[in-house]
Design a protein around this motif. Structure first.
Motif, PDB file in Angstrom:
ATOM      1  N   VAL A  36       0.856  -1.180   0.000  1.00 15.61           N
ATOM      2  CA  VAL A  36       0.000   0.000   0.000  1.00 15.61           C
ATOM      3  C   VAL A  36       0.895   1.234   0.000  1.00 15.61           C
ATOM      4  O   VAL A  36       1.817   1.348   0.801  1.00 15.61           O
ATOM      5  N   VAL A  37       0.590   2.137  -0.912  1.00 19.86           N
ATOM      6  CA  VAL A  37       1.284   3.417  -0.988  1.00 19.86           C
ATOM      7  C   VAL A  37       0.253   4.509  -0.734  1.00 19.86           C
ATOM      8  O   VAL A  37      -0.801   4.527  -1.372  1.00 19.86           O
ATOM      9  N   ALA A  63      -0.253  10.587  -1.194  1.00 22.06           N
ATOM     10  CA  ALA A  63       0.762  11.607  -1.477  1.00 22.06           C
ATOM     11  C   ALA A  63       2.039  11.028  -2.084  1.00 22.06           C
ATOM     12  O   ALA A  63       2.799  11.755  -2.715  1.00 22.06           O
ATOM     13  N   ALA A  64       2.274   9.732  -1.895  1.00 23.10           N
ATOM     14  CA  ALA A  64       3.512   9.120  -2.388  1.00 23.10           C
ATOM     15  C   ALA A  64       3.298   8.306  -3.663  1.00 23.10           C
ATOM     16  O   ALA A  64       4.225   7.667  -4.149  1.00 23.10           O
ATOM     17  N   ARG A  65       2.094   8.340  -4.199  1.00 18.48           N
ATOM     18  CA  ARG A  65       1.820   7.560  -5.405  1.00 18.48           C
ATOM     19  C   ARG A  65       2.395   8.246  -6.633  1.00 18.48           C
ATOM     20  O   ARG A  65       2.589   9.445  -6.672  1.00 18.48           O
ATOM     21  N   ARG A  66       2.667   7.433  -7.637  1.00 11.57           N
ATOM     22  CA  ARG A  66       3.151   7.876  -8.946  1.00 11.57           C
ATOM     23  C   ARG A  66       4.565   8.473  -8.896  1.00 11.57           C
ATOM     24  O   ARG A  66       4.949   9.222  -9.776  1.00 11.57           O
ATOM     25  N   ASP A  67       5.314   8.117  -7.858  1.00 11.60           N
ATOM     26  CA  ASP A  67       6.704   8.571  -7.817  1.00 11.60           C
ATOM     27  C   ASP A  67       7.688   7.408  -7.739  1.00 11.60           C
ATOM     28  O   ASP A  67       8.850   7.591  -7.445  1.00 11.60           O
ATOM     29  N   GLY A  68       7.189   6.195  -7.993  1.00 12.09           N
ATOM     30  CA  GLY A  68       8.060   5.024  -8.010  1.00 12.09           C
ATOM     31  C   GLY A  68       8.151   4.274  -6.695  1.00 12.09           C
ATOM     32  O   GLY A  68       8.839   3.262  -6.614  1.00 12.09           O
ATOM     33  N   THR A  69       7.469   4.748  -5.663  1.00  9.33           N
ATOM     34  CA  THR A  69       7.563   4.102  -4.354  1.00  9.33           C
ATOM     35  C   THR A  69       7.041   2.668  -4.408  1.00  9.33           C
ATOM     36  O   THR A  69       7.673   1.752  -3.883  1.00  9.33           O
ATOM     37  N   GLY A  70       5.899   2.460  -5.048  1.00  7.93           N
ATOM     38  CA  GLY A  70       5.351   1.109  -5.148  1.00  7.93           C
ATOM     39  C   GLY A  70       6.269   0.175  -5.917  1.00  7.93           C
ATOM     40  O   GLY A  70       6.509  -0.959  -5.502  1.00  7.93           O
ATOM     41  N   SER A  71       6.813   0.662  -7.011  1.00  8.74           N
ATOM     42  CA  SER A  71       7.746  -0.146  -7.805  1.00  8.74           C
ATOM     43  C   SER A  71       9.001  -0.461  -7.008  1.00  8.74           C
ATOM     44  O   SER A  71       9.538  -1.580  -7.085  1.00  8.74           O
ATOM     45  N   HIS A  72       9.468   0.502  -6.238  1.00  8.52           N
ATOM     46  CA  HIS A  72      10.665   0.293  -5.429  1.00  8.52           C
ATOM     47  C   HIS A  72      10.403  -0.774  -4.356  1.00  8.52           C
ATOM     48  O   HIS A  72      11.245  -1.652  -4.120  1.00  8.52           O
ATOM     49  N   LEU A  73       9.236  -0.706  -3.719  1.00  7.15           N
ATOM     50  CA  LEU A  73       8.893  -1.726  -2.726  1.00  7.15           C
ATOM     51  C   LEU A  73       8.770  -3.100  -3.376  1.00  7.15           C
ATOM     52  O   LEU A  73       9.212  -4.106  -2.811  1.00  7.15           O
ATOM     53  N   LEU A  74       8.166  -3.168  -4.548  1.00 10.76           N
ATOM     54  CA  LEU A  74       8.032  -4.442  -5.243  1.00 10.76           C
ATOM     55  C   LEU A  74       9.407  -5.004  -5.606  1.00 10.76           C
ATOM     56  O   LEU A  74       9.661  -6.204  -5.455  1.00 10.76           O
ATOM     57  N   GLN A  75      10.304  -4.145  -6.068  1.00 10.82           N
ATOM     58  CA  GLN A  75      11.663  -4.579  -6.381  1.00 10.82           C
ATOM     59  C   GLN A  75      12.361  -5.101  -5.125  1.00 10.82           C
ATOM     60  O   GLN A  75      13.067  -6.109  -5.166  1.00 10.82           O
ATOM     61  N   HIS A  76      12.152  -4.432  -4.003  1.00 11.07           N
ATOM     62  CA  HIS A  76      12.741  -4.881  -2.737  1.00 11.07           C
ATOM     63  C   HIS A  76      12.223  -6.279  -2.374  1.00 11.07           C
ATOM     64  O   HIS A  76      12.994  -7.152  -1.976  1.00 11.07           O
ATOM     65  N   PHE A  77      10.911  -6.478  -2.540  1.00 13.94           N
ATOM     66  CA  PHE A  77      10.314  -7.789  -2.286  1.00 13.94           C
ATOM     67  C   PHE A  77      10.962  -8.850  -3.164  1.00 13.94           C
ATOM     68  O   PHE A  77      11.300  -9.946  -2.702  1.00 13.94           O
ATOM     69  N   GLU A  78      11.154  -8.542  -4.450  1.00 11.91           N
ATOM     70  CA  GLU A  78      11.730  -9.512  -5.371  1.00 11.91           C
ATOM     71  C   GLU A  78      13.166  -9.863  -4.988  1.00 11.91           C
ATOM     72  O   GLU A  78      13.562 -11.036  -5.022  1.00 11.91           O
ATOM     73  N   GLU A  79      13.953  -8.885  -4.591  1.00 12.99           N
ATOM     74  CA  GLU A  79      15.329  -9.146  -4.158  1.00 12.99           C
ATOM     75  C   GLU A  79      15.342  -9.966  -2.874  1.00 12.99           C
ATOM     76  O   GLU A  79      16.130 -10.904  -2.729  1.00 12.99           O
ATOM     77  N   TRP A  80      14.490  -9.614  -1.935  1.00 15.03           N
ATOM     78  CA  TRP A  80      14.373 -10.356  -0.674  1.00 15.03           C
ATOM     79  C   TRP A  80      13.993 -11.808  -0.968  1.00 15.03           C
ATOM     80  O   TRP A  80      14.549 -12.736  -0.383  1.00 15.03           O
ATOM     81  N   SER A  81      13.061 -11.998  -1.892  1.00 14.86           N
ATOM     82  CA  SER A  81      12.595 -13.344  -2.251  1.00 14.86           C
ATOM     83  C   SER A  81      13.726 -14.189  -2.813  1.00 14.86           C
ATOM     84  O   SER A  81      13.903 -15.348  -2.424  1.00 14.86           O
TER      85      SER A  81
END
Length: 146
Positions: free
Chosen positions: A85-86, A89-107
């Protein structure tokens, strides 16, 4: 915003309030006490991890959480993104994509070979978000309240 992802270790009362508000954006109603109790079960020892992104003021503007699980039909674990969840105010600035990328690296770090993202939100934008990043619908999930 350059999102810095951090593990949510010991949430403060402000963190819990921010998380309650973010989770509320998904249509879930809960309070800080209930969320704190839930987080006490979603531990690294149980295969879970929760991450947050903070705004310039230190308040939580985005959250994600996942777990790793083993199954009978695979030789490697599956990582499942349970929450992303983003805040508005923080939407459309890459925050969601960055979190998803973090999840993928963690995985990958946990040996997962399959990644799943739970998107129970009835919004086309959430579904488009995952599809755009290579995720596809895979089967049907059934549930029953007992």
């Amino acid at each position: 915003m350059t999102a810095t992802v951090e593990i949510l270790a010991s949430p403060t009362s402000d963190d819990l309030d921010d998380l309650v508000a973010l989770i509320g954006l998904l249509g879930h109603s809960l309070d800080a006490e209930v969320l704190s109790a839930r987080l006490s079960h979603l531990t690294a020892a149980a295969g879970h991890e929760t991450w947050v992104v903070r705004g310039d003021d230190g308040r939580v503007v985005a959250v994600a959480g996942a777990h790793v699980r083993w199954a009978y039909n695979a030789d490697a674990p599956t990582a499942q993104l349970l929450l992303l969840v983003v805040g508005e105010a923080a939407r459309r600035d890459g925050t969601g994509s960055h979190l998803l990328q973090h999840f993928e690296e963690w995985s990958r770090g946990h040996g997962a070979r399959t990644l799943e993202a739970v998107s129970a939100a009835a919004t086309d934008s959430a579904h488009r978000f995952y599809r755009k990043r290579g995720y596809h619908e895979a089967g049907v999930r059934y549930s029953k309240l007992v």
